[in-house]
Design a protein around this motif. Structure first.
Motif, PDB file in Angstrom:
ATOM      1  N   ASP A 164     -19.017  47.892 -42.661  1.00  0.00           N
ATOM      2  CA  ASP A 164     -19.244  49.337 -42.605  1.00  0.00           C
ATOM      3  C   ASP A 164     -19.225  49.909 -44.023  1.00  0.00           C
ATOM      4  N   VAL A 258     -20.927  50.255 -37.943  1.00  0.00           N
ATOM      5  CA  VAL A 258     -20.524  50.840 -36.671  1.00  0.00           C
ATOM      6  C   VAL A 258     -21.746  51.356 -35.927  1.00  0.00           C
ATOM      7  N   GLN A 259     -21.863  50.922 -34.688  1.00  0.00           N
ATOM      8  CA  GLN A 259     -22.953  51.410 -33.858  1.00  0.00           C
ATOM      9  C   GLN A 259     -22.666  52.846 -33.432  1.00  0.00           C
ATOM     10  N   ASN A 260     -23.698  53.677 -33.400  1.00  0.00           N
ATOM     11  CA  ASN A 260     -23.551  55.091 -33.015  1.00  0.00           C
ATOM     12  C   ASN A 260     -22.538  55.811 -33.898  1.00  0.00           C
ATOM     13  N   SER A 261     -22.601  55.540 -35.202  1.00  0.00           N
ATOM     14  CA  SER A 261     -21.700  56.201 -36.140  1.00  0.00           C
ATOM     15  C   SER A 261     -21.941  57.700 -36.153  1.00  0.00           C
ATOM     16  N   TRP A 266     -26.594  56.780 -40.608  1.00  0.00           N
ATOM     17  CA  TRP A 266     -25.820  55.591 -40.992  1.00  0.00           C
ATOM     18  C   TRP A 266     -26.590  54.292 -40.720  1.00  0.00           C
ATOM     19  N   THR A 267     -27.133  54.158 -39.511  1.00  0.00           N
ATOM     20  CA  THR A 267     -27.868  52.939 -39.165  1.00  0.00           C
ATOM     21  C   THR A 267     -29.114  52.793 -40.021  1.00  0.00           C
ATOM     22  N   HIS A 270     -28.424  51.554 -43.572  1.00  0.00           N
ATOM     23  CA  HIS A 270     -28.114  50.129 -43.634  1.00  0.00           C
ATOM     24  C   HIS A 270     -29.339  49.273 -43.305  1.00  0.00           C
ATOM     25  N   GLU A 271     -30.163  49.751 -42.419  1.00  0.00           N
ATOM     26  CA  GLU A 271     -31.419  49.040 -42.153  1.00  0.00           C
ATOM     27  C   GLU A 271     -32.260  48.962 -43.420  1.00  0.00           C
ATOM     28  N   LEU A 284     -24.963  45.608 -35.769  1.00  0.00           N
ATOM     29  CA  LEU A 284     -24.255  46.808 -35.326  1.00  0.00           C
ATOM     30  C   LEU A 284     -23.177  46.420 -34.316  1.00  0.00           C
ATOM     31  N   LEU A 285     -21.974  46.942 -34.509  1.00  0.00           N
ATOM     32  CA  LEU A 285     -20.842  46.613 -33.648  1.00  0.00           C
ATOM     33  C   LEU A 285     -20.189  47.889 -33.129  1.00  0.00           C
ATOM     34  N   ASP A 286     -19.739  47.857 -31.897  1.00  0.00           N
ATOM     35  CA  ASP A 286     -18.933  48.958 -31.378  1.00  0.00           C
ATOM     36  C   ASP A 286     -17.570  48.940 -32.062  1.00  0.00           C
TER      37      ASP A 286
END
Length: 311
Positions: A164, A258-261, A266-267, A270-271, A284-286
């Motif tokens: 993260d 973090v998924q759905n940050s 955020w996603t 990082h992508e 992506l992790l919960d």
């Protein structure tokens, strides 16, 4: 870095009230302003000399590949903080956790907490330990510092793994913090209380009772120290200087986020980082910002797979 953004919003809105409360508590209970004395604990840490000061580190595992592990901003006790992750990595890697100046058992420093200074100090520690090839891995703010680090020492770093991790261009990192107000609270000897009011350490449920006591002492020692506040004061300029920077194209990078940050974009940020190099991957992790507390097994498994594919 979500923690930093949350802290900023709370501080800007309520720092005056907080200070009144802190001063009142100090007067009523005669809270001292002395610095915390932290005895040697059970972290298994050692020291290396950097700029004539002591920098703390620990080494676990005997794998053929070395991981240099670095903390997120303001982590009071990095060696303790990374306990669940190091437990998972140590069977396959030699894991070197470094506590930069102002963190863990390391000394503080008067040197400005610019990205360049922090990177130079960490690299000096790595060199002093005789480590010349390693995976650079870190949480949160390490993602920002790693851009400078890998550009300077690409010949040493075999891959970067971010947990993260911070990204140039993430929103609201131009916040200016009330440094002097926090310094007053620190001088009143209220570092632990300040942490609870404005946001501090994450859950310590993964630690045994002795380690929890150790974390409490290190929190009192390091939170809102002069070194901590200097780094906080340089966050906005360090982020500004990183705008437009990317990792070396030939450096493999593995990012956990973090998924759905709650952080806007955020996603996508990082992508973009993963796509900027020849061999990049985003997983992506919960969970919350401290993925290494709750998703350490998945992180270690994917690091093994990713490095195996490279080899």
């Amino acid at each position: 870095m979500k923690k930093i953004r949350t802290v900023a919003l709370k501080l800007v809105a309520s720092v005056s009230v907080v200070l009144v409360v802190l001063v009142s508590i100090a007067l009523v209970f005669n809270v001292g302003s002395g610095k915390a004395s932290v005895p040697a604990g059970e972290t298994g840490n050692q020291f290396v000399s950097v700029d004539g000061k002591n920098m703390s580190y620990s080494i676990r595992g005997n794998g053929d590949q070395t991981i240099v592990l670095l903390p997120g901003f303001g982590t009071s006790a990095p060696i303790l903080d990374f306990t669940p992750l190091v437990n998972e990595l140590a069977p396959d890697y030699r894991v070197v956790t470094i506590e930069p100046f102002g963190y863990g058992y390391s000394d503080g420093t008067d040197k400005d907490r610019t990205t360049a200074n922090i990177v130079e100090e960490i690299h000096t520690a790595v060199q002093s330990l005789g480590i010349d090839e390693y995976i650079l891995m870190g949480h949160s703010i390490t993602g920002l510092y790693a851009l400078d680090y890998t550009a300077k020492y690409r010949d040493e770093v075999t891959a970067f793994v971010g947990i993260d991790s911070s990204v140039p261009g993430q929103p609201k990192m131009d916040t200016k913090f009330p440094i002097e107000a926090l310094r007053v609270g620190r001088q009143l000897g209220l570092a632990e209380l300040l942490s609870k009011v404005v946001g501090g350490e994450a859950s310590d449920e993964y630690l045994d009772p002795a380690a929890k006591d150790e974390l409490r002492l290190l929190t009192a020692k390091n939170n809102f120290s002069d070194t901590y506040l200097n780094e906080m004061d340089h966050l906005s300029s360090n982020f500004a200087e990183a705008i437009g920077r990317t990792f070396p194209a030939d450096l493999p990078i593995l990012l956990f986020a973090v998924q759905n940050s709650e952080v806007e974009g955020w996603t996508a940020l990082h992508e973009g980082q993963a796509a900027s190099v020849d061999h990049g991957e985003l997983i992506l992790l919960d969970g919350d910002h401290y993925l290494h507390h709750t998703r350490s097994k998945e992180i270690a498994e994917n690091v093994n797979r990713f490095m195996g594919e490279l080899n």
